[in-house]
Enzyme design. Structure first.
Site, PDB file in Angstrom:
ATOM      1  N   ASP A  53       0.845  -1.155   0.050  1.00 26.48           N
ATOM      2  CA  ASP A  53      -0.035  -0.122   0.135  1.00 26.48           C
ATOM      3  C   ASP A  53       0.959   1.170   0.081  1.00 26.48           C
ATOM      4  O   ASP A  53       1.707   1.502   0.577  1.00 26.48           O
ATOM      5  CB  ASP A  53      -0.781  -0.065   1.353  1.00 26.48           C
ATOM      6  CG  ASP A  53      -2.017   1.011   1.125  1.00 26.48           C
ATOM      7  OD1 ASP A  53      -1.880   1.979   0.841  1.00 26.48           O
ATOM      8  OD2 ASP A  53      -3.065   0.529   1.496  1.00 26.48           O
ATOM      9  N   HIS A 103     -10.837  -5.640  -2.376  1.00 29.88           N
ATOM     10  CA  HIS A 103      -9.505  -5.962  -1.847  1.00 29.88           C
ATOM     11  C   HIS A 103      -9.432  -6.332  -0.525  1.00 29.88           C
ATOM     12  O   HIS A 103     -10.234  -5.898   0.397  1.00 29.88           O
ATOM     13  CB  HIS A 103      -8.687  -4.589  -2.330  1.00 29.88           C
ATOM     14  CG  HIS A 103      -9.105  -3.387  -1.762  1.00 29.88           C
ATOM     15  ND1 HIS A 103     -10.160  -2.714  -2.342  1.00 29.88           N
ATOM     16  CD2 HIS A 103      -8.606  -2.707  -0.767  1.00 29.88           C
ATOM     17  CE1 HIS A 103     -10.398  -1.757  -1.613  1.00 29.88           C
ATOM     18  NE2 HIS A 103      -9.480  -1.550  -0.732  1.00 29.88           N
ATOM     19  N   HIS A 157      -6.947  -5.611   2.838  1.00 29.49           N
ATOM     20  CA  HIS A 157      -5.834  -5.035   3.347  1.00 29.49           C
ATOM     21  C   HIS A 157      -5.247  -6.117   4.391  1.00 29.49           C
ATOM     22  O   HIS A 157      -5.876  -6.762   5.392  1.00 29.49           O
ATOM     23  CB  HIS A 157      -6.139  -3.826   4.332  1.00 29.49           C
ATOM     24  CG  HIS A 157      -6.478  -2.497   3.448  1.00 29.49           C
ATOM     25  ND1 HIS A 157      -5.630  -1.844   2.949  1.00 29.49           N
ATOM     26  CD2 HIS A 157      -7.863  -2.459   2.993  1.00 29.49           C
ATOM     27  CE1 HIS A 157      -6.462  -0.857   2.158  1.00 29.49           C
ATOM     28  NE2 HIS A 157      -7.704  -1.217   2.203  1.00 29.49           N
TER      29      HIS A 157
END
Ligand SMILES: [Zn+2]
Length: 137
Positions: free
Chosen positions: A32, A101, A103
Site C-alpha cells: 500500500d 481488496h 488489506h
C-alpha cells in the site's frame, strides 16, 4: 474481466507501477502506498469484482489462502506481533476503490495505530431475538 478506469486493474495491467509482493494467475499482492504500518499490503483478485458479493467462491477461497500465506510471511519476516485483515464493502463501510481488496496491516503491541474499540452497548435478550429472526438461515 477488467475495468480500465480502475486503479487496481491498472496496477494488474502494469500500466501503473507498484511494489508487487506476490503474483499468480488469479491474484496480486502489493505494498500500500499509504501504509498504516511497515509491510501494509493489499491483496486483490486479478479480475475486476466490485465487492465480495461479486466473487465466485472458488476465487474467494484462493484469495483467502493467499491472504493467509502473506499474513504468516509478514509476521515471520517483519517480526511483528499481529496483523489486521480488513475488507470494506460499499461506501457506507468505507470502500473507496471499487475493486474488491483485502488489506493486511502488520501490528505490534502498543503501536499507537488504530484499535477496534468501537462504542458498544450490551444488547437485551429481546433485541437479540428480533435480530436473530431477521438473520437466521
Ligand atoms: Zn479493477
Amino acid at each position: 474481466m477488467k475495468d480500465e478506469s480502475c486503479i487496481f486493474c491498472q496496477i494488474i495491467n502494469k500500466s501503473i507501477p507498484s511494489n508487487i509482493v506476490y503474483e499468480d494467475e488469479l491474484s496480486l499482492a502489493f505494498l500500500d502506498i499509504f501504509p498504516v504500518s511497515k509491510g501494509h499490503m493489499i491483496v486483490i483478485p486479478k479480475d475486476h469484482y466490485q465487492n465480495i458479493e461479486d466473487i465466485s467462491d472458488d476465487i474467494l477461497t484462493h484469495i483467502m489462502r493467499i491472504v493467509k500465506q502473506l499474513s504468516i510471511l509478514i509476521r515471520e519476516r517483519l517480526n511483528v506481533e499481529g496483523y489486521n485483515i480488513l475488507q470494506n464493502n460499499f461506501p457506507a463501510a468505507g470502500q473507496v476503490i471499487n475493486h474488491c481488496h483485502f488489506h493486511i496491516i502488520p501490528r505490534n503491541n502498543d503501536d499507537a495505530k488504530f484499535k477496534m474499540r468501537i462504542p458498544r452497548t450490551q444488547a437485551s435478550e429481546e433485541y437479540l431475538k428480533k435480530v436473530l429472526d431477521l438473520l437466521k438461515i
